[in-house]
Design a protein around this motif. Structure first.
Motif, PDB file in Angstrom:
ATOM      1  N   PRO A 179       0.903  -1.429  -0.184  1.00  0.00           N
ATOM      2  CA  PRO A 179       0.056   0.205   0.052  1.00  0.00           C
ATOM      3  C   PRO A 179       0.861   1.147  -0.202  1.00  0.00           C
ATOM      4  CG  PRO A 179      -0.786  -1.699   1.446  1.00  0.00           C
ATOM      5  CD  PRO A 179       0.479  -2.063   1.082  1.00  0.00           C
ATOM      6  N   VAL A 180       1.935   1.061   0.684  1.00  0.00           N
ATOM      7  CA  VAL A 180       2.738   2.317   0.686  1.00  0.00           C
ATOM      8  C   VAL A 180       3.566   2.597  -0.552  1.00  0.00           C
ATOM      9  CG1 VAL A 180       4.846   3.440   1.869  1.00  0.00           C
ATOM     10  CG2 VAL A 180       3.053   2.405   3.122  1.00  0.00           C
ATOM     11  N   ARG A 181       3.833   1.567  -1.032  1.00  0.00           N
ATOM     12  CA  ARG A 181       4.552   1.664  -2.506  1.00  0.00           C
ATOM     13  C   ARG A 181       3.706   2.188  -3.476  1.00  0.00           C
ATOM     14  NH1 ARG A 181       9.232   2.778  -5.088  1.00  0.00           N
ATOM     15  NH2 ARG A 181       8.924   2.043  -7.034  1.00  0.00           N
ATOM     16  N   LEU A 182       2.304   1.756  -3.431  1.00  0.00           N
ATOM     17  CA  LEU A 182       1.525   2.437  -4.359  1.00  0.00           C
ATOM     18  C   LEU A 182       0.995   3.729  -4.055  1.00  0.00           C
ATOM     19  CD1 LEU A 182      -1.088  -0.967  -4.691  1.00  0.00           C
ATOM     20  CD2 LEU A 182       0.706  -0.273  -6.290  1.00  0.00           C
ATOM     21  N   TRP A 183       1.153   4.109  -2.849  1.00  0.00           N
ATOM     22  CA  TRP A 183       0.804   5.483  -2.521  1.00  0.00           C
ATOM     23  C   TRP A 183       2.053   6.434  -3.185  1.00  0.00           C
ATOM     24  CZ3 TRP A 183      -2.735   7.577   1.241  1.00  0.00           C
ATOM     25  CH2 TRP A 183      -2.508   8.821   1.510  1.00  0.00           C
ATOM     26  N   ALA A 184       2.967   5.978  -3.159  1.00  0.00           N
ATOM     27  CA  ALA A 184       4.250   6.671  -3.613  1.00  0.00           C
ATOM     28  C   ALA A 184       4.028   6.816  -5.142  1.00  0.00           C
ATOM     29  CB  ALA A 184       5.337   6.161  -3.329  1.00  0.00           C
ATOM     30  N   MET A 185       3.428   5.880  -6.102  1.00  0.00           N
ATOM     31  CA  MET A 185       3.467   5.639  -7.325  1.00  0.00           C
ATOM     32  C   MET A 185       2.479   6.619  -7.783  1.00  0.00           C
ATOM     33  SD  MET A 185       4.139   1.722  -8.156  1.00  0.00           S
ATOM     34  CE  MET A 185       3.850   2.024  -9.841  1.00  0.00           C
ATOM     35  N   MET A 186       1.511   7.026  -6.882  1.00  0.00           N
ATOM     36  CA  MET A 186       0.438   7.740  -7.273  1.00  0.00           C
ATOM     37  C   MET A 186       0.852   9.144  -8.147  1.00  0.00           C
ATOM     38  SD  MET A 186      -2.547   7.006  -4.439  1.00  0.00           S
ATOM     39  CE  MET A 186      -3.604   8.625  -5.175  1.00  0.00           C
ATOM     40  N   ARG A 187       2.137   9.633  -7.668  1.00  0.00           N
ATOM     41  CA  ARG A 187       2.291  11.037  -7.994  1.00  0.00           C
ATOM     42  C   ARG A 187       2.784  10.818  -9.576  1.00  0.00           C
ATOM     43  NH1 ARG A 187       6.531  12.372  -2.897  1.00  0.00           N
ATOM     44  NH2 ARG A 187       4.787  12.363  -1.084  1.00  0.00           N
ATOM     45  N   LEU A 188       3.413   9.723  -9.961  1.00  0.00           N
ATOM     46  CA  LEU A 188       3.900   9.598 -11.239  1.00  0.00           C
ATOM     47  C   LEU A 188       3.096   8.802 -12.208  1.00  0.00           C
ATOM     48  CD1 LEU A 188       7.589   8.582 -10.420  1.00  0.00           C
ATOM     49  CD2 LEU A 188       6.885  10.927 -10.852  1.00  0.00           C
ATOM     50  N   GLY A 189       1.995   8.225 -11.604  1.00  0.00           N
ATOM     51  CA  GLY A 189       1.072   7.356 -12.426  1.00  0.00           C
ATOM     52  C   GLY A 189       1.370   6.068 -12.303  1.00  0.00           C
ATOM     53  N   PHE A 190       0.278   5.086 -12.637  1.00  0.00           N
ATOM     54  CA  PHE A 190       0.654   3.592 -12.646  1.00  0.00           C
ATOM     55  C   PHE A 190       0.978   3.098 -13.786  1.00  0.00           C
ATOM     56  CE2 PHE A 190      -2.582   4.145  -8.897  1.00  0.00           C
ATOM     57  CZ  PHE A 190      -1.751   4.069  -8.025  1.00  0.00           C
ATOM     58  N   SER A 191       1.867   2.255 -13.879  1.00  0.00           N
ATOM     59  CA  SER A 191       2.024   1.250 -15.052  1.00  0.00           C
ATOM     60  C   SER A 191       1.088   0.067 -15.349  1.00  0.00           C
ATOM     61  CB  SER A 191       3.344   0.917 -15.037  1.00  0.00           C
ATOM     62  OG  SER A 191       3.650   0.072 -13.790  1.00  0.00           O
ATOM     63  N   PRO A 192       1.211  -0.274 -16.624  1.00  0.00           N
ATOM     64  CA  PRO A 192       0.216  -1.205 -16.914  1.00  0.00           C
ATOM     65  C   PRO A 192       0.304  -2.550 -15.933  1.00  0.00           C
ATOM     66  CG  PRO A 192       1.075  -0.540 -18.986  1.00  0.00           C
ATOM     67  CD  PRO A 192       1.835  -0.131 -17.737  1.00  0.00           C
ATOM     68  N   ASP A 193       1.520  -2.791 -15.485  1.00  0.00           N
ATOM     69  CA  ASP A 193       1.548  -4.143 -14.606  1.00  0.00           C
ATOM     70  C   ASP A 193       0.837  -3.891 -13.246  1.00  0.00           C
ATOM     71  OD1 ASP A 193       3.340  -2.212 -13.890  1.00  0.00           O
ATOM     72  OD2 ASP A 193       4.898  -3.305 -13.445  1.00  0.00           O
ATOM     73  N   ILE A 194       0.521  -2.588 -12.743  1.00  0.00           N
ATOM     74  CA  ILE A 194      -0.422  -2.380 -11.654  1.00  0.00           C
ATOM     75  C   ILE A 194      -1.717  -2.889 -11.943  1.00  0.00           C
ATOM     76  CG2 ILE A 194      -0.938  -0.538 -10.238  1.00  0.00           C
ATOM     77  CD1 ILE A 194       2.159  -1.202  -9.927  1.00  0.00           C
ATOM     78  N   ASN A 195      -2.371  -2.855 -13.113  1.00  0.00           N
ATOM     79  CA  ASN A 195      -3.601  -3.475 -13.316  1.00  0.00           C
ATOM     80  C   ASN A 195      -3.600  -4.695 -13.078  1.00  0.00           C
ATOM     81  OD1 ASN A 195      -4.589  -0.911 -14.158  1.00  0.00           O
ATOM     82  ND2 ASN A 195      -3.759  -1.154 -16.231  1.00  0.00           N
ATOM     83  N   ALA A 196      -2.558  -5.475 -13.598  1.00  0.00           N
ATOM     84  CA  ALA A 196      -2.747  -6.831 -13.378  1.00  0.00           C
ATOM     85  C   ALA A 196      -2.496  -7.086 -11.748  1.00  0.00           C
ATOM     86  CB  ALA A 196      -1.255  -7.440 -13.839  1.00  0.00           C
ATOM     87  N   LEU A 197      -1.416  -6.464 -10.962  1.00  0.00           N
ATOM     88  CA  LEU A 197      -1.645  -6.606  -9.411  1.00  0.00           C
ATOM     89  C   LEU A 197      -2.974  -6.312  -9.088  1.00  0.00           C
ATOM     90  CD1 LEU A 197       0.139  -6.902  -7.214  1.00  0.00           C
ATOM     91  CD2 LEU A 197       0.511  -4.700  -7.102  1.00  0.00           C
ATOM     92  N   VAL A 198      -3.577  -5.347  -9.491  1.00  0.00           N
ATOM     93  CA  VAL A 198      -5.065  -5.126  -8.642  1.00  0.00           C
ATOM     94  C   VAL A 198      -5.931  -6.497  -9.137  1.00  0.00           C
ATOM     95  CG1 VAL A 198      -6.877  -3.570  -8.742  1.00  0.00           C
ATOM     96  CG2 VAL A 198      -4.624  -2.441  -8.743  1.00  0.00           C
ATOM     97  N   ALA A 199      -5.811  -6.608 -10.227  1.00  0.00           N
ATOM     98  CA  ALA A 199      -6.708  -7.764 -10.636  1.00  0.00           C
ATOM     99  C   ALA A 199      -6.523  -9.176  -9.994  1.00  0.00           C
ATOM    100  CB  ALA A 199      -6.374  -8.286 -12.279  1.00  0.00           C
ATOM    101  N   LEU A 200      -5.048  -9.287  -9.609  1.00  0.00           N
ATOM    102  CA  LEU A 200      -4.873 -10.486  -8.673  1.00  0.00           C
ATOM    103  C   LEU A 200      -5.290 -10.364  -7.247  1.00  0.00           C
ATOM    104  CD1 LEU A 200      -1.277 -11.282 -10.095  1.00  0.00           C
ATOM    105  CD2 LEU A 200      -3.353 -12.698 -10.666  1.00  0.00           C
ATOM    106  N   ILE A 201      -5.276  -9.139  -6.700  1.00  0.00           N
ATOM    107  CA  ILE A 201      -5.467  -8.733  -5.336  1.00  0.00           C
ATOM    108  C   ILE A 201      -6.969  -8.888  -5.268  1.00  0.00           C
ATOM    109  CG2 ILE A 201      -5.591  -6.975  -3.770  1.00  0.00           C
ATOM    110  CD1 ILE A 201      -2.882  -6.199  -4.461  1.00  0.00           C
ATOM    111  N   LEU A 202      -7.625  -8.374  -6.273  1.00  0.00           N
ATOM    112  CA  LEU A 202      -9.109  -8.686  -6.288  1.00  0.00           C
ATOM    113  C   LEU A 202      -9.688  -9.771  -6.289  1.00  0.00           C
ATOM    114  CD1 LEU A 202     -10.323  -5.671  -8.727  1.00  0.00           C
ATOM    115  CD2 LEU A 202     -10.820  -5.748  -6.294  1.00  0.00           C
ATOM    116  N   ILE A 203      -9.055 -10.857  -6.885  1.00  0.00           N
ATOM    117  CA  ILE A 203      -9.463 -12.405  -7.004  1.00  0.00           C
ATOM    118  C   ILE A 203      -9.059 -12.919  -5.634  1.00  0.00           C
ATOM    119  CG2 ILE A 203      -9.032 -14.546  -8.106  1.00  0.00           C
ATOM    120  CD1 ILE A 203      -8.405 -12.994 -10.780  1.00  0.00           C
ATOM    121  N   PHE A 204      -7.926 -12.724  -5.053  1.00  0.00           N
ATOM    122  CA  PHE A 204      -7.600 -12.941  -4.011  1.00  0.00           C
ATOM    123  C   PHE A 204      -8.470 -12.539  -2.678  1.00  0.00           C
ATOM    124  CE2 PHE A 204      -5.112 -12.080   0.119  1.00  0.00           C
ATOM    125  CZ  PHE A 204      -4.733 -13.504   0.323  1.00  0.00           C
ATOM    126  N   THR A 205      -9.013 -11.396  -2.664  1.00  0.00           N
ATOM    127  CA  THR A 205      -9.841 -10.639  -1.699  1.00  0.00           C
ATOM    128  C   THR A 205     -11.108 -11.281  -1.914  1.00  0.00           C
ATOM    129  OG1 THR A 205      -8.809  -8.674  -2.135  1.00  0.00           O
ATOM    130  CG2 THR A 205     -10.864  -8.565  -0.943  1.00  0.00           C
TER     131      THR A 205
END
Length: 264
Positions: free
Chosen positions: A217-243
């Motif tokens: 969460p802290v790493r994603l918070w820091a990335m918000m300033r520069l924008g997310f790369s496409p692989d973050i979408n994959a990470l979010v998808a995997l976390i949603l499935i896990f959740t």
């Protein structure tokens, strides 16, 4: 039988709320498999490039590993401590009001206040900020959830079970292991799932007490300033499935079998 207008209206409102709440969750899932160009999804070119890129993103994987380590340690400490505190409270000993106050206060206070208090405490005792301080902070935060979950199950048990165990000559440890533990195991498992979910998501306390190693969460918070790369979408998808799987597991663990049977 014709549905009443009020029933139709309530069903429509419920469906609208569900769409508004959950439709944004499908955006990163779709974006992880399809290219988005100029605000439009290119449906003709499905790809798993985002997942391949995620597998090679060492910074994200390191943060994820740190998050899982913190979550596992938090679960072990909170389940062990919460169970012991629930047993102490249930034993009708002195100081129960103060015990409840101490356990629930960090959970009820705003996270930024809890984080600042922990930060000042660590500085005063000379403990350097690291994953250890993050584990301590998360444990203090989620302890109330595990404690209350176990205590509720403990209070629902008949005291005659413990009294019968003692009458048959069992020791305190044997009574706990053979009588209480089987009845508390599902509550402990449910509390562990909730503790891990809260620890995985906690950001504010983590920012204040973390050291050089960042959780996800802290790493994603820091990335918000520069924008997310496409692989973050994959990470979010995997976390949603896990959740979703975690929620299903929590529901099956927390709902007593008698209630599930009666529902069917």
């Amino acid at each position: 039988m014709t549905a009443r207008p009020s029933t139709i209206f309530l069903a429509a409102v419920t469906a609208l709320v569900a769409v508004l709440l959950y439709s944004p969750l499908f955006v990163p899932i779709v974006s992880s498999f399809f290219t988005v160009a100029h605000g439009e999804v290119v449906w003709s070119s499905p790809t798993v490039a985002a997942y391949v890129s995620l597998a090679g993103n060492k910074e994200i994987l390191t943060a994820l590993r740190a998050t899982l380590i913190v979550g596992a340690c938090t679960v072990l400490l909170s389940v062990g401590g919460g169970t012991l505190l629930a047993l102490y409270y249930h034993g009708r000993r002195s100081g129960r009001g103060a015990l409840q106050f101490i356990i629930f206060l960090p959970f009820l206070m705003p996270p930024i206040i809890s984080g600042l208090a922990l930060l000042i405490f660590f500085r005063e005792v000379g403990l350097e900020r690291s994953l250890l301080t993050v584990v301590i902070g998360h444990t203090v935060f989620v302890l109330a959830i595990v404690y209350r979950t176990v205590l509720t199950r403990l209070q629902s048990l008949s005291r005659s079970l413990v009294e019968a165990s003692y009458d048959l000559g069992a020791t305190g440890w044997q009574t706990f292991w053979r009588v209480l533990m089987p009845n508390l195991s599902s509550a402990m498992a449910g509390g562990a799932i909730l503790a891990f979910a809260l620890s995985f998501d906690e950001t504010m306390i983590t920012i204040l007490v973390t050291g050089t190693q960042s959780t996800l969460p802290v790493r994603l918070w820091a990335m918000m300033r520069l924008g997310f790369s496409p692989d973050i979408n994959a990470l979010v998808a995997l976390i949603l499935i896990f959740t979703v799987l975690l929620c299903v597991l929590a529901a099956r663990v927390l709902i007593p079998k008698q209630v599930a049977t009666a529902a069917h």
